[in-house]
Design a protein around this motif. Structure first.
Motif, PDB file in Angstrom:
ATOM      1  N   ILE A 162       5.487  13.776  37.423  1.00 53.06           N
ATOM      2  CA  ILE A 162       4.959  13.656  36.065  1.00 53.06           C
ATOM      3  C   ILE A 162       5.405  14.871  35.257  1.00 53.06           C
ATOM      4  O   ILE A 162       5.163  16.010  35.659  1.00 53.06           O
ATOM      5  CB  ILE A 162       3.426  13.561  36.043  1.00 53.06           C
ATOM      6  CG1 ILE A 162       2.938  12.379  36.881  1.00 53.06           C
ATOM      7  CG2 ILE A 162       2.923  13.422  34.609  1.00 53.06           C
ATOM      8  CD1 ILE A 162       1.426  12.224  36.902  1.00 53.06           C
ATOM      9  N   TYR A 163       6.064  14.612  34.140  1.00 49.33           N
ATOM     10  CA  TYR A 163       6.390  15.666  33.182  1.00 49.33           C
ATOM     11  C   TYR A 163       5.266  15.714  32.143  1.00 49.33           C
ATOM     12  O   TYR A 163       4.781  14.676  31.685  1.00 49.33           O
ATOM     13  CB  TYR A 163       7.725  15.374  32.495  1.00 49.33           C
ATOM     14  CG  TYR A 163       8.912  15.397  33.422  1.00 49.33           C
ATOM     15  CD1 TYR A 163       9.542  16.595  33.748  1.00 49.33           C
ATOM     16  CD2 TYR A 163       9.417  14.213  33.970  1.00 49.33           C
ATOM     17  CE1 TYR A 163      10.645  16.626  34.593  1.00 49.33           C
ATOM     18  CE2 TYR A 163      10.519  14.228  34.821  1.00 49.33           C
ATOM     19  CZ  TYR A 163      11.118  15.436  35.133  1.00 49.33           C
ATOM     20  OH  TYR A 163      12.204  15.452  35.970  1.00 49.33           O
ATOM     21  N   LEU A 164       4.858  16.925  31.786  1.00 49.51           N
ATOM     22  CA  LEU A 164       3.713  17.118  30.896  1.00 49.51           C
ATOM     23  C   LEU A 164       4.110  17.835  29.622  1.00 49.51           C
ATOM     24  O   LEU A 164       4.947  18.748  29.647  1.00 49.51           O
ATOM     25  CB  LEU A 164       2.632  17.952  31.599  1.00 49.51           C
ATOM     26  CG  LEU A 164       2.134  17.473  32.961  1.00 49.51           C
ATOM     27  CD1 LEU A 164       1.306  18.566  33.619  1.00 49.51           C
ATOM     28  CD2 LEU A 164       1.315  16.199  32.812  1.00 49.51           C
ATOM     29  N   ASN A 165       3.494  17.429  28.522  1.00 54.68           N
ATOM     30  CA  ASN A 165       3.570  18.191  27.279  1.00 54.68           C
ATOM     31  C   ASN A 165       2.321  19.064  27.239  1.00 54.68           C
ATOM     32  O   ASN A 165       1.259  18.645  26.778  1.00 54.68           O
ATOM     33  CB  ASN A 165       3.621  17.243  26.078  1.00 54.68           C
ATOM     34  CG  ASN A 165       3.755  17.978  24.752  1.00 54.68           C
ATOM     35  OD1 ASN A 165       3.294  19.105  24.614  1.00 54.68           O
ATOM     36  ND2 ASN A 165       4.356  17.331  23.767  1.00 54.68           N
ATOM     37  N   ASN A 166       2.433  20.284  27.763  1.00 54.05           N
ATOM     38  CA  ASN A 166       1.266  21.156  27.868  1.00 54.05           C
ATOM     39  C   ASN A 166       0.661  21.475  26.510  1.00 54.05           C
ATOM     40  O   ASN A 166      -0.552  21.682  26.396  1.00 54.05           O
ATOM     41  CB  ASN A 166       1.646  22.459  28.586  1.00 54.05           C
ATOM     42  CG  ASN A 166       1.861  22.264  30.072  1.00 54.05           C
ATOM     43  OD1 ASN A 166       1.279  21.363  30.674  1.00 54.05           O
ATOM     44  ND2 ASN A 166       2.704  23.095  30.670  1.00 54.05           N
ATOM     45  N   ASP A 167       1.492  21.504  25.472  1.00 52.64           N
ATOM     46  CA  ASP A 167       0.980  21.786  24.125  1.00 52.64           C
ATOM     47  C   ASP A 167       0.021  20.692  23.668  1.00 52.64           C
ATOM     48  O   ASP A 167      -1.014  20.979  23.039  1.00 52.64           O
ATOM     49  CB  ASP A 167       2.133  21.927  23.130  1.00 52.64           C
ATOM     50  CG  ASP A 167       2.952  23.193  23.350  1.00 52.64           C
ATOM     51  OD1 ASP A 167       2.472  24.078  24.092  1.00 52.64           O
ATOM     52  OD2 ASP A 167       4.058  23.292  22.784  1.00 52.64           O
ATOM     53  N   MET A 168       0.349  19.423  23.974  1.00 55.66           N
ATOM     54  CA  MET A 168      -0.539  18.328  23.584  1.00 55.66           C
ATOM     55  C   MET A 168      -1.866  18.404  24.319  1.00 55.66           C
ATOM     56  O   MET A 168      -2.935  18.111  23.747  1.00 55.66           O
ATOM     57  CB  MET A 168       0.128  16.972  23.828  1.00 55.66           C
ATOM     58  CG  MET A 168       1.254  16.634  22.872  1.00 55.66           C
ATOM     59  SD  MET A 168       1.855  14.913  23.057  1.00 55.66           S
ATOM     60  CE  MET A 168       0.512  13.985  22.303  1.00 55.66           C
ATOM     61  N   PHE A 169      -1.827  18.790  25.588  1.00 54.87           N
ATOM     62  CA  PHE A 169      -3.070  18.963  26.333  1.00 54.87           C
ATOM     63  C   PHE A 169      -3.916  20.068  25.699  1.00 54.87           C
ATOM     64  O   PHE A 169      -5.123  19.894  25.468  1.00 54.87           O
ATOM     65  CB  PHE A 169      -2.769  19.286  27.794  1.00 54.87           C
ATOM     66  CG  PHE A 169      -2.475  18.079  28.649  1.00 54.87           C
ATOM     67  CD1 PHE A 169      -3.488  17.439  29.331  1.00 54.87           C
ATOM     68  CD2 PHE A 169      -1.182  17.589  28.764  1.00 54.87           C
ATOM     69  CE1 PHE A 169      -3.232  16.329  30.120  1.00 54.87           C
ATOM     70  CE2 PHE A 169      -0.911  16.479  29.543  1.00 54.87           C
ATOM     71  CZ  PHE A 169      -1.933  15.840  30.223  1.00 54.87           C
ATOM     72  N   PHE A 297       8.553  21.897  23.266  1.00 54.16           N
ATOM     73  CA  PHE A 297       7.188  22.274  23.614  1.00 54.16           C
ATOM     74  C   PHE A 297       7.142  22.903  25.004  1.00 54.16           C
ATOM     75  O   PHE A 297       8.152  22.919  25.730  1.00 54.16           O
ATOM     76  CB  PHE A 297       6.266  21.043  23.565  1.00 54.16           C
ATOM     77  CG  PHE A 297       6.794  19.835  24.307  1.00 54.16           C
ATOM     78  CD1 PHE A 297       6.688  19.727  25.685  1.00 54.16           C
ATOM     79  CD2 PHE A 297       7.403  18.787  23.611  1.00 54.16           C
ATOM     80  CE1 PHE A 297       7.171  18.620  26.363  1.00 54.16           C
ATOM     81  CE2 PHE A 297       7.878  17.663  24.279  1.00 54.16           C
ATOM     82  CZ  PHE A 297       7.761  17.577  25.658  1.00 54.16           C
ATOM     83  N   ASP A 298       5.980  23.400  25.385  1.00 56.01           N
ATOM     84  CA  ASP A 298       5.774  23.961  26.714  1.00 56.01           C
ATOM     85  C   ASP A 298       5.669  22.800  27.701  1.00 56.01           C
ATOM     86  O   ASP A 298       4.724  22.013  27.646  1.00 56.01           O
ATOM     87  CB  ASP A 298       4.496  24.804  26.729  1.00 56.01           C
ATOM     88  CG  ASP A 298       4.174  25.340  28.111  1.00 56.01           C
ATOM     89  OD1 ASP A 298       5.104  25.497  28.923  1.00 56.01           O
ATOM     90  OD2 ASP A 298       2.976  25.582  28.380  1.00 56.01           O
ATOM     91  N   MET A 299       6.639  22.677  28.592  1.00 55.29           N
ATOM     92  CA  MET A 299       6.688  21.537  29.508  1.00 55.29           C
ATOM     93  C   MET A 299       6.114  21.910  30.866  1.00 55.29           C
ATOM     94  O   MET A 299       6.373  22.991  31.397  1.00 55.29           O
ATOM     95  CB  MET A 299       8.134  21.055  29.696  1.00 55.29           C
ATOM     96  CG  MET A 299       8.244  19.787  30.534  1.00 55.29           C
ATOM     97  SD  MET A 299       9.946  19.138  30.617  1.00 55.29           S
ATOM     98  CE  MET A 299      10.730  20.344  31.716  1.00 55.29           C
ATOM     99  N   GLY A 300       5.324  21.011  31.426  1.00 53.68           N
ATOM    100  CA  GLY A 300       4.812  21.177  32.772  1.00 53.68           C
ATOM    101  C   GLY A 300       5.357  20.105  33.691  1.00 53.68           C
ATOM    102  O   GLY A 300       5.908  19.087  33.234  1.00 53.68           O
ATOM    103  N   GLN A 301       5.187  20.300  34.993  1.00 54.18           N
ATOM    104  CA  GLN A 301       5.666  19.349  35.987  1.00 54.18           C
ATOM    105  C   GLN A 301       4.678  19.311  37.148  1.00 54.18           C
ATOM    106  O   GLN A 301       4.347  20.356  37.707  1.00 54.18           O
ATOM    107  CB  GLN A 301       7.034  19.768  36.538  1.00 54.18           C
ATOM    108  CG  GLN A 301       8.115  20.020  35.508  1.00 54.18           C
ATOM    109  CD  GLN A 301       9.339  20.662  36.150  1.00 54.18           C
ATOM    110  OE1 GLN A 301      10.032  20.041  36.951  1.00 54.18           O
ATOM    111  NE2 GLN A 301       9.599  21.915  35.806  1.00 54.18           N
ATOM    112  N   VAL A 302       4.212  18.129  37.504  1.00 48.32           N
ATOM    113  CA  VAL A 302       3.296  17.999  38.637  1.00 48.32           C
ATOM    114  C   VAL A 302       3.656  16.753  39.432  1.00 48.32           C
ATOM    115  O   VAL A 302       4.155  15.760  38.891  1.00 48.32           O
ATOM    116  CB  VAL A 302       1.816  17.893  38.183  1.00 48.32           C
ATOM    117  CG1 VAL A 302       1.367  19.178  37.510  1.00 48.32           C
ATOM    118  CG2 VAL A 302       1.597  16.693  37.268  1.00 48.32           C
ATOM    119  N   LEU A 303       3.400  16.804  40.734  1.00 52.76           N
ATOM    120  CA  LEU A 303       3.496  15.607  41.552  1.00 52.76           C
ATOM    121  C   LEU A 303       2.342  14.681  41.195  1.00 52.76           C
ATOM    122  O   LEU A 303       1.318  15.123  40.675  1.00 52.76           O
ATOM    123  CB  LEU A 303       3.449  15.982  43.035  1.00 52.76           C
ATOM    124  CG  LEU A 303       4.644  16.792  43.554  1.00 52.76           C
ATOM    125  CD1 LEU A 303       4.378  17.275  44.973  1.00 52.76           C
ATOM    126  CD2 LEU A 303       5.923  15.963  43.501  1.00 52.76           C
TER     127      LEU A 303
END
Length: 432
Positions: A162-169, A297-303
């Motif tokens: 899963i790629y995340l838009n940390n800014d939106m969170f 944006f600040d991107m995150g990555q999680v399994l």
């Protein structure tokens, strides 16, 4: 992934035994002792091409007077023409080729690929590659993946996360999910704010990958082996396949994915995520370079939270044609491609090496990608891709997921039809 300097020293000592056991030295057999021909279809700027270039440098240094000649092919050329080309006398010494029953497995069963089993054992390749990576390297006499002899060696991998838009969170005061419960809570919170949580695409593979992750969150290795390798039967009326299908339908109903995505393609999904429209995108590591370059944006990555498995596999294989003139040199080159230098180049470039050292990586996003890969491989969590087992299944799976998304048919009825196609294809392969 850990460094393996000690293992390589031991492998170097064993190499002489392996190479002696092949077809003799090039000089003794009268073959070309100065050129190793290597075919591959990677872009020169890709992580794998750069990794293999490092392997070439090591190989030429270790083998004075031998030059590696790289001849670029295309994926389509090799897919269409490999059988004809490898049946002749003018073949490469080593080449990149696609893994799977209908590709490397088919060539192996037809006697067109050299058996690398002894080399895998004596050079320690069988120790460097976890079982789920070895699966794509081994084929039985019928070309079925997962058992039998080694006919290729992967040097990199790929997986879904899963790629995340940390800014939106952060902007919406929603915590980044760490387990299934917090994932559901986060999606509910986004929906309440009028935001569709997950970018996807139903006209190509992304929606099928989301379905796969939901199925795999309920599985164990025995299910994966039964589904992918036909080591047992799978149920299409209950268990992981049914539960994952019901959950996908539920996610559609709750607005976690947009019904309008049914007609979208993978590129549409990526553009939507990159533009900041969606907080999450479930897809493969092959998007990493594009996202790293394009997102603002600040991107995150999680399994996938709460799951021990994920779609993914080794990358393509390095294989040695049966008619290759320099099999001994080809084996040495493959060993260098698995070597510390080449693998760490792949790691630094975000190429997901099968045996690299993540501590060499300085870029935080690349490091996170590689650590997620390490975690997945370390727990033997690669489950391959759900469209792999039988011929023609990709199109059927995409159509099935579209049906679940647009509600044109009862999800369980659609799953039953998918199961009928799978079981028919399985029967064609294993009989019965």
């Amino acid at each position: 992934m850990t460094t393996f300097r000690t293992a390589l020293l031991a492998a170097g000592a064993a190499a002489a035994l392996v190479l002696t056991g092949c077809s003799g030295s090039p000089a003794e057999s009268g073959t070309d002792s100065t050129t190793l021909t290597f075919w591959h279809y990677e872009d020169d700027t890709s992580a794998m091409a750069q990794s293999w270039q490092a392997a070439i440098a090591d190989f030429e240094k270790e083998n004075p007077g031998v030059t590696v000649k790289v001849e670029k092919q295309t994926f389509e050329q090799l897919q269409k023409n490999a059988k004809i080309v490898l049946s002749g006398d003018t073949v490469p010494d080593v080449m990149e080729y696609n893994k799977g029953n209908g590709t490397a497995g088919q060539l192996a069963s037809q006697g067109l690929l050299a058996d690398l089993t002894d080399s895998a054992s004596q050079l320690g390749w069988d120790q460097k590659l976890p079982g789920s990576l070895q699966t794509t390297a081994r084929y039985d006499e019928n070309g079925l993946m997962g058992s039998g002899n080694w006919y290729g060696v992967p040097t990199y991998g790929e997986f879904v996360q899963i790629y995340l838009n940390n800014d939106m969170f952060a902007e919406n005061g929603i915590a980044v999910p760490t387990d299934q419960a917090s994932l559901i809570s986060a999606m509910d919170a986004f929906v309440a704010k009028g935001i569709t949580p997950i970018a996807t695409a139903g006209a190509e593979y992304p929606l099928a990958q989301l379905w796969s992750e939901l199925v795999l969150s309920r599985t164990d290795r025995s299910f994966v082996d039964a589904y992918q390798l036909f080591k047992g039967d799978v149920s299409w009326t209950d268990g992981p396949l049914a539960e994952g299908t019901k959950e996908l339908a539920d996610w559609v109903a709750k607005g976690y994915v947009a019904k309008s995505a049914s007609g979208l393609k993978a590129e549409d999904m990526a553009v939507g995520f990159i533009s900041g429209k969606y907080p999450m995108m479930v897809s493969g590591s092959w998007w990493f370079g594009r996202l790293q370059s394009d997102v603002k944006f600040d991107m995150g990555q999680v399994l996938f939270p709460g799951s021990g498995y994920s779609s993914g596999s080794s990358g393509n294989l390095l294989v040695v044609p049966t008619n290759a003139k320099n099999k001994d040199l080809a084996i040495k080159f493959i060993n260098d491609a698995l070597g510390e230098n080449a693998q760490n180049v792949a790691a630094v470039k975000g190429g997901l090496p099968v045996a690299g050292d993540a501590s060499k990586i300085t870029d935080p996003q690349t490091k996170q990608l590689t650590e997620n890969w390490q975690t997945l491989v370390g727990r033997d969590g690669l489950s391959f891709y759900m469209d792999w087992p039988v011929a023609g299944f990709y199109d059927k799976l995409v159509s099935f997921c579209q049906t679940v998304m647009n509600g044109s048919k009862d999800p369980m009825a659609a799953l039953a039809e998918l199961g009928e196609f799978y079981e028919s294809g399985k029967k064609d392969i294993v009989g019965g």
